[in-house]
Design an enzyme around this catalytic site. Sequence first.
Site, PDB file in Angstrom:
ATOM      1  N   TRP A 166       0.461  -5.424   3.583  1.00 19.26           N
ATOM      2  CA  TRP A 166      -0.335  -4.337   3.413  1.00 19.26           C
ATOM      3  C   TRP A 166      -1.583  -5.195   2.697  1.00 19.26           C
ATOM      4  O   TRP A 166      -1.352  -5.792   1.757  1.00 19.26           O
ATOM      5  CB  TRP A 166       0.161  -3.089   2.639  1.00 19.26           C
ATOM      6  CG  TRP A 166      -0.616  -2.076   2.101  1.00 19.26           C
ATOM      7  CD1 TRP A 166      -1.328  -1.456   2.809  1.00 19.26           C
ATOM      8  CD2 TRP A 166      -1.370  -2.113   0.920  1.00 19.26           C
ATOM      9  NE1 TRP A 166      -2.063  -0.519   2.083  1.00 19.26           N
ATOM     10  CE2 TRP A 166      -2.052  -0.780   0.792  1.00 19.26           C
ATOM     11  CE3 TRP A 166      -0.810  -2.681  -0.570  1.00 19.26           C
ATOM     12  CZ2 TRP A 166      -2.386  -0.500  -0.384  1.00 19.26           C
ATOM     13  CZ3 TRP A 166      -1.375  -1.843  -1.608  1.00 19.26           C
ATOM     14  CH2 TRP A 166      -2.299  -0.756  -1.548  1.00 19.26           C
TER      15      TRP A 166
ATOM     16  N   ASP B 183     -10.004  13.424   5.420  1.00 20.17           N
ATOM     17  CA  ASP B 183      -8.792  12.495   5.614  1.00 20.17           C
ATOM     18  C   ASP B 183      -7.678  13.251   5.241  1.00 20.17           C
ATOM     19  O   ASP B 183      -7.798  14.671   5.231  1.00 20.17           O
ATOM     20  CB  ASP B 183      -9.032  11.369   4.618  1.00 20.17           C
ATOM     21  CG  ASP B 183      -8.260   9.993   5.188  1.00 20.17           C
ATOM     22  OD1 ASP B 183      -7.040   9.810   4.561  1.00 20.17           O
ATOM     23  OD2 ASP B 183      -8.659   9.220   5.890  1.00 20.17           O
ATOM     24  N   ASP B 184      -6.679  12.668   4.399  1.00 16.14           N
ATOM     25  CA  ASP B 184      -5.371  13.337   3.883  1.00 16.14           C
ATOM     26  C   ASP B 184      -5.697  14.635   3.097  1.00 16.14           C
ATOM     27  O   ASP B 184      -6.641  14.646   2.275  1.00 16.14           O
ATOM     28  CB  ASP B 184      -4.590  12.245   3.009  1.00 16.14           C
ATOM     29  CG  ASP B 184      -3.195  12.722   3.017  1.00 16.14           C
ATOM     30  OD1 ASP B 184      -2.687  13.633   3.503  1.00 16.14           O
ATOM     31  OD2 ASP B 184      -2.332  11.646   2.546  1.00 16.14           O
TER      32      ASP B 184
ATOM     33  N   ARG C  42       6.642   5.419   0.670  1.00 10.17           N
ATOM     34  CA  ARG C  42       5.289   6.264   0.061  1.00 10.17           C
ATOM     35  C   ARG C  42       6.076   7.950   0.134  1.00 10.17           C
ATOM     36  O   ARG C  42       5.416   8.772   0.456  1.00 10.17           O
ATOM     37  CB  ARG C  42       4.343   6.066   1.232  1.00 10.17           C
ATOM     38  CG  ARG C  42       3.024   6.436   0.394  1.00 10.17           C
ATOM     39  CD  ARG C  42       1.783   6.988   1.584  1.00 10.17           C
ATOM     40  NE  ARG C  42       0.668   7.249   0.691  1.00 10.17           N
ATOM     41  CZ  ARG C  42      -0.479   7.912   1.276  1.00 10.17           C
ATOM     42  NH1 ARG C  42      -0.579   8.004   2.573  1.00 10.17           N
ATOM     43  NH2 ARG C  42      -1.545   8.023   0.248  1.00 10.17           N
TER      44      ARG C  42
ATOM     45  N   LYS D  71      -7.930  10.356  13.200  1.00 13.24           N
ATOM     46  CA  LYS D  71      -7.326   9.390  12.541  1.00 13.24           C
ATOM     47  C   LYS D  71      -5.793   9.547  12.646  1.00 13.24           C
ATOM     48  O   LYS D  71      -5.451  10.547  11.910  1.00 13.24           O
ATOM     49  CB  LYS D  71      -7.909   9.015  11.274  1.00 13.24           C
ATOM     50  CG  LYS D  71      -7.245   7.859  10.337  1.00 13.24           C
ATOM     51  CD  LYS D  71      -7.923   7.620   8.908  1.00 13.24           C
ATOM     52  CE  LYS D  71      -7.347   6.781   8.366  1.00 13.24           C
ATOM     53  NZ  LYS D  71      -7.889   6.503   6.996  1.00 13.24           N
ATOM     54  N   TRP D  72      -5.147   9.042  13.209  1.00  7.55           N
ATOM     55  CA  TRP D  72      -3.723   9.024  13.556  1.00  7.55           C
ATOM     56  C   TRP D  72      -2.875   8.181  12.714  1.00  7.55           C
ATOM     57  O   TRP D  72      -3.043   6.858  13.038  1.00  7.55           O
ATOM     58  CB  TRP D  72      -3.105   8.888  14.793  1.00  7.55           C
ATOM     59  CG  TRP D  72      -1.728   9.018  15.248  1.00  7.55           C
ATOM     60  CD1 TRP D  72      -0.775   8.311  14.707  1.00  7.55           C
ATOM     61  CD2 TRP D  72      -1.245  10.256  15.979  1.00  7.55           C
ATOM     62  NE1 TRP D  72       0.405   8.741  15.494  1.00  7.55           N
ATOM     63  CE2 TRP D  72       0.311   9.946  16.304  1.00  7.55           C
ATOM     64  CE3 TRP D  72      -1.769  11.430  16.595  1.00  7.55           C
ATOM     65  CZ2 TRP D  72       1.199  10.949  16.748  1.00  7.55           C
ATOM     66  CZ3 TRP D  72      -0.889  12.096  17.354  1.00  7.55           C
ATOM     67  CH2 TRP D  72       0.473  11.884  17.275  1.00  7.55           C
ATOM     68  N   ASP D  73      -2.327   8.489  11.510  1.00  2.49           N
ATOM     69  CA  ASP D  73      -1.827   7.748  10.396  1.00  2.49           C
ATOM     70  C   ASP D  73      -0.282   7.292  10.578  1.00  2.49           C
ATOM     71  O   ASP D  73       0.349   8.397  11.230  1.00  2.49           O
ATOM     72  CB  ASP D  73      -2.309   8.116   9.033  1.00  2.49           C
ATOM     73  CG  ASP D  73      -2.553   6.832   8.226  1.00  2.49           C
ATOM     74  OD1 ASP D  73      -1.913   5.781   8.172  1.00  2.49           O
ATOM     75  OD2 ASP D  73      -3.119   6.987   6.908  1.00  2.49           O
ATOM     76  N   MET D  74       0.173   6.607   9.918  1.00  4.02           N
ATOM     77  CA  MET D  74       1.654   6.232   9.779  1.00  4.02           C
ATOM     78  C   MET D  74       2.102   5.225   8.824  1.00  4.02           C
ATOM     79  O   MET D  74       1.956   4.122   9.030  1.00  4.02           O
ATOM     80  CB  MET D  74       2.228   5.656  11.376  1.00  4.02           C
ATOM     81  CG  MET D  74       3.679   5.692  11.514  1.00  4.02           C
ATOM     82  SD  MET D  74       4.500   4.534  10.594  1.00  4.02           S
ATOM     83  CE  MET D  74       6.308   4.539  11.476  1.00  4.02           C
TER      84      MET D  74
ATOM     85  N   CYS E 206      -3.881   4.146  12.702  1.00  7.07           N
ATOM     86  CA  CYS E 206      -3.858   3.635  11.402  1.00  7.07           C
ATOM     87  C   CYS E 206      -2.523   3.484  11.170  1.00  7.07           C
ATOM     88  O   CYS E 206      -1.752   4.606  11.129  1.00  7.07           O
ATOM     89  CB  CYS E 206      -4.654   4.474  10.454  1.00  7.07           C
ATOM     90  SG  CYS E 206      -4.584   4.044   8.819  1.00  7.07           S
TER      91      CYS E 206
ATOM     92  N   ASP F 219      -6.590  -1.340   4.698  1.00  8.01           N
ATOM     93  CA  ASP F 219      -6.767  -0.418   3.546  1.00  8.01           C
ATOM     94  C   ASP F 219      -7.850  -1.486   2.725  1.00  8.01           C
ATOM     95  O   ASP F 219      -8.307  -0.788   1.669  1.00  8.01           O
ATOM     96  CB  ASP F 219      -5.997   0.141   2.895  1.00  8.01           C
ATOM     97  CG  ASP F 219      -5.235   1.369   3.636  1.00  8.01           C
ATOM     98  OD1 ASP F 219      -5.548   1.887   4.397  1.00  8.01           O
ATOM     99  OD2 ASP F 219      -3.954   1.889   3.226  1.00  8.01           O
TER     100      ASP F 219
HETATM  101  C1  GLA Z   1      -3.189   5.445   4.272  1.00  6.85           C
HETATM  102  C2  GLA Z   1      -4.455   4.921   5.331  1.00  6.85           C
HETATM  103  C3  GLA Z   1      -5.379   5.307   4.272  1.00  6.85           C
HETATM  104  C4  GLA Z   1      -5.721   7.042   4.123  1.00  6.85           C
HETATM  105  C5  GLA Z   1      -4.161   7.338   3.442  1.00  6.85           C
HETATM  106  C6  GLA Z   1      -4.163   8.799   3.243  1.00  6.85           C
HETATM  107  O1  GLA Z   1      -2.862   4.946   3.185  1.00  6.85           O
HETATM  108  O2  GLA Z   1      -4.040   3.907   5.452  1.00  6.85           O
HETATM  109  O3  GLA Z   1      -6.699   5.150   5.143  1.00  6.85           O
HETATM  110  O4  GLA Z   1      -5.884   7.792   5.255  1.00  6.85           O
HETATM  111  O5  GLA Z   1      -3.266   6.867   3.882  1.00  6.85           O
HETATM  112  O6  GLA Z   1      -2.919   9.014   2.613  1.00  6.85           O
END
Ligand code: GLA
Length: 784
Positions: free
Chosen positions: A200, A367-368, A444, A477-480, A524, A546
């Site tokens: 990371w 975002d989140d 997380r 933005k599709w995060d994981m 992402c 990040d």
């Molecule tokens: C991850 C992503 C960030 C952001 C956060 C939101 O860490 O890499 O860019 O979107 O989640 O919780």
Amino acid sequence: MQYITQAEKLFLLRTDETAYLLLINEYGHPEHLHYGTPVALADAAALRYKRTMPYGAEVLYAEDDPTYCLDNLPLEWSGIGKGDFRVSPIELELPDGSYTCDFVFQFAKLQPGARGAATLPGAYAEESADAETLVLTLKEKVFALQLELIYTVYPHENVITRSSVLHSQEASPVRIRRMMSQLLDLPNDGYRLVTLDGDWIQEAHRHDRALMPGCFVNESTTGNSSNRHNPGVMLAAPTACEDSGNVYGFNLIYSGNHYTAVELSPRNMVRIVSGINPLCFCWQLVQGETFETPEAVLTFSSHGFNGMSHNFHEFILHRILRGDWKAKDRPVLLNNWEAHFFDFTRRKLLRLARRAKKLGVELFVLDDGWFGARNSDHAGLGDYTVNRKKLRDGIEGLAQRINALGMQFGLWFEPESINTDSELYRNHPEYAMQLPGRTPALGRNQLLLNLANPAVRDYIVENVSSILDRANITYVKWDMNRHMSDMYSAVCPAGELYHRYILGLYEVLERIFRPRPHILLESCASGGNRFDLGMLCYSQQIWASDNTDPIERLKIQKGFSYFYPPVCMGAHVSQSPHQQTLRSTPLSTRFNVAAFGALGYELDLAELSPIEHRQIKEQISFYKQVRHTLQFGRFYRYQLPETNKDVFLAVAPDQSHAVLSFVQTLATAGDSNDVLRVKGLDANACYRLTAVPQKVSLARFGGLLKHIMPFTLRADGFILRTANRVHALPDGPFSLCTSGAALQSGVGLNDQFIGTGYHKDLRLWGDFGSQLYVVELEQEEEAE
Ligand code: GLA
């Protein structure tokens, strides 16, 4: 031109600049003859490995042939238990309980175009003339198993993809414990093995190592393709550098646990196998079933690492990316994450959006934190109810307001995860991946949803789709955000789960995004934890890291650039000092690095001074003029003798212009005689080279301003603090006209500031200073 023939069971796979030659030998084994610079069919006899004498301590394949030992031969595939002791591409538990398997040639088929896979994403050819496929069908000597070795040749991209498919007609089940996509044996040429490794916030750092006898494995075991080891691997000749020398590149169109083993054998042969990681893998194949492996991507270039990368970049641009955004310039975005984290309201967002619009931002991304009880990363994942306290007229209302400001609207999702503190978990704990009788390990603060379960997939598809259809959302933005653990599923055997998860993910992405090709998808995974060709079959770009510190980003973006073109890399300008390194960098450098990607801003604009606002406005306006070249142009890396400098270059395909970023990491005293070399231009054409205007903050100079001004001001005094908000010094103006040949040879730049006086043309770089340069074809004056 591609040319393939079946004469004498000899196959020549031709791309514009490479050739791959193989034959089926007298025992029915596919034997490798050559991969590299172009050769002809007539060269086959010369290229073939010569068998004249037996070696000692060998297992011979045929009783009456003392020279035929599989362990010594360059092969295209191999089995187990017949004398090849190198890493095997396949391990099967057969109905008789044995592992010995031996696949021999049955027939070959040629077909135009790419074949595609039923269960996995892969490369494609729009026109059947853009690719040609060779399928070698082999059969197991004892059991009713058929193996297809599939080679698809993309002539213009200089790429060959390979995969293998196993089909069973055995009455009893066969267990696949390992099945690779490809095997390649090359004579060793003193190769270096180059991999992209990290973690990371330190993704894709390049590492080189000499090949030593034995086996080196580049793999992921985290469930994703991972930030630990990217699936891309290179083999480089000892003298290969960025612009010359032989380099092979291997990658895999897969987002799960990958595996590439590179083995240097006692006979000085290099074996490369790549495919799904055999870790915890056990797939049961019953009669009539087929198992497909992901496509491995192979390329070769004699023009060094840059040549290899150009092949990969072309391949991704034309054969991997899909949807309306495939070839469209990416909008400049502003993402609210680092400005607000979870703490926002509609009002705050609109305030940020209005400022962004004034700067020229085209896409506003929320975002989140917009759903469920998501006010921290301890709750809410899995839920889709919009938080009305934060967004009183919902996502639709916000999207309308953003659109009314003249920007597109984008939204963050993390659909594969679940917090135990969520409505979804309270209603469906069985959707989460966890083992009965064990406390699950969190990442997380969250668990993963079990994407092998069809009910989970339906839940995700229905919820994400319904939000996408309710509001005008043109970017996702599709995060994981976690590695996989506690692998267990009630719906499939544990040995199939890692792979079935990824198949489930592909199905979900297919169902959501194929019917909505207008959406620009940015994948992402805690930054670049899933930066791979499988994801790029769905998402046109990937958040690279990040870590947005520009000095750190040099390593990260450069690393990814070996395999992936800049347009695929999300790159943002963020605040300084940087949140992960505490490093202060000039705004110009933050932009000069992020410009070599899909550009975004991710900071609280309210904290910027008027001069910084002006600078960002100028940056965005400049970026829009040249973004097509920056995003889709030919990208070059440099191998500089100085370790404190780096250069990124993008050249327009017609060589009419180029953009170059020259970055200094730590300054060294008197380090002034920089030379700028511009690759890839027309040597005979005349060009104008201009430094893109930029400013450096007065605050950088502190008390040194006395070198620059005729009078002395206190560095921390009111006058300078105020002046610093509205004024800045021009940094390194530069312009000249010269030939492409001179630019390639190297143009001397002006001096840097070294405290010996001030000149308006000085480069005021210091630590972390940089400059963008534009090169444009000079229009010839019309004769009167
Ligand atoms: C991850 C992503 C960030 C952001 C956060 C939101 O860490 O890499 O860019 O979107 O989640 O919780």
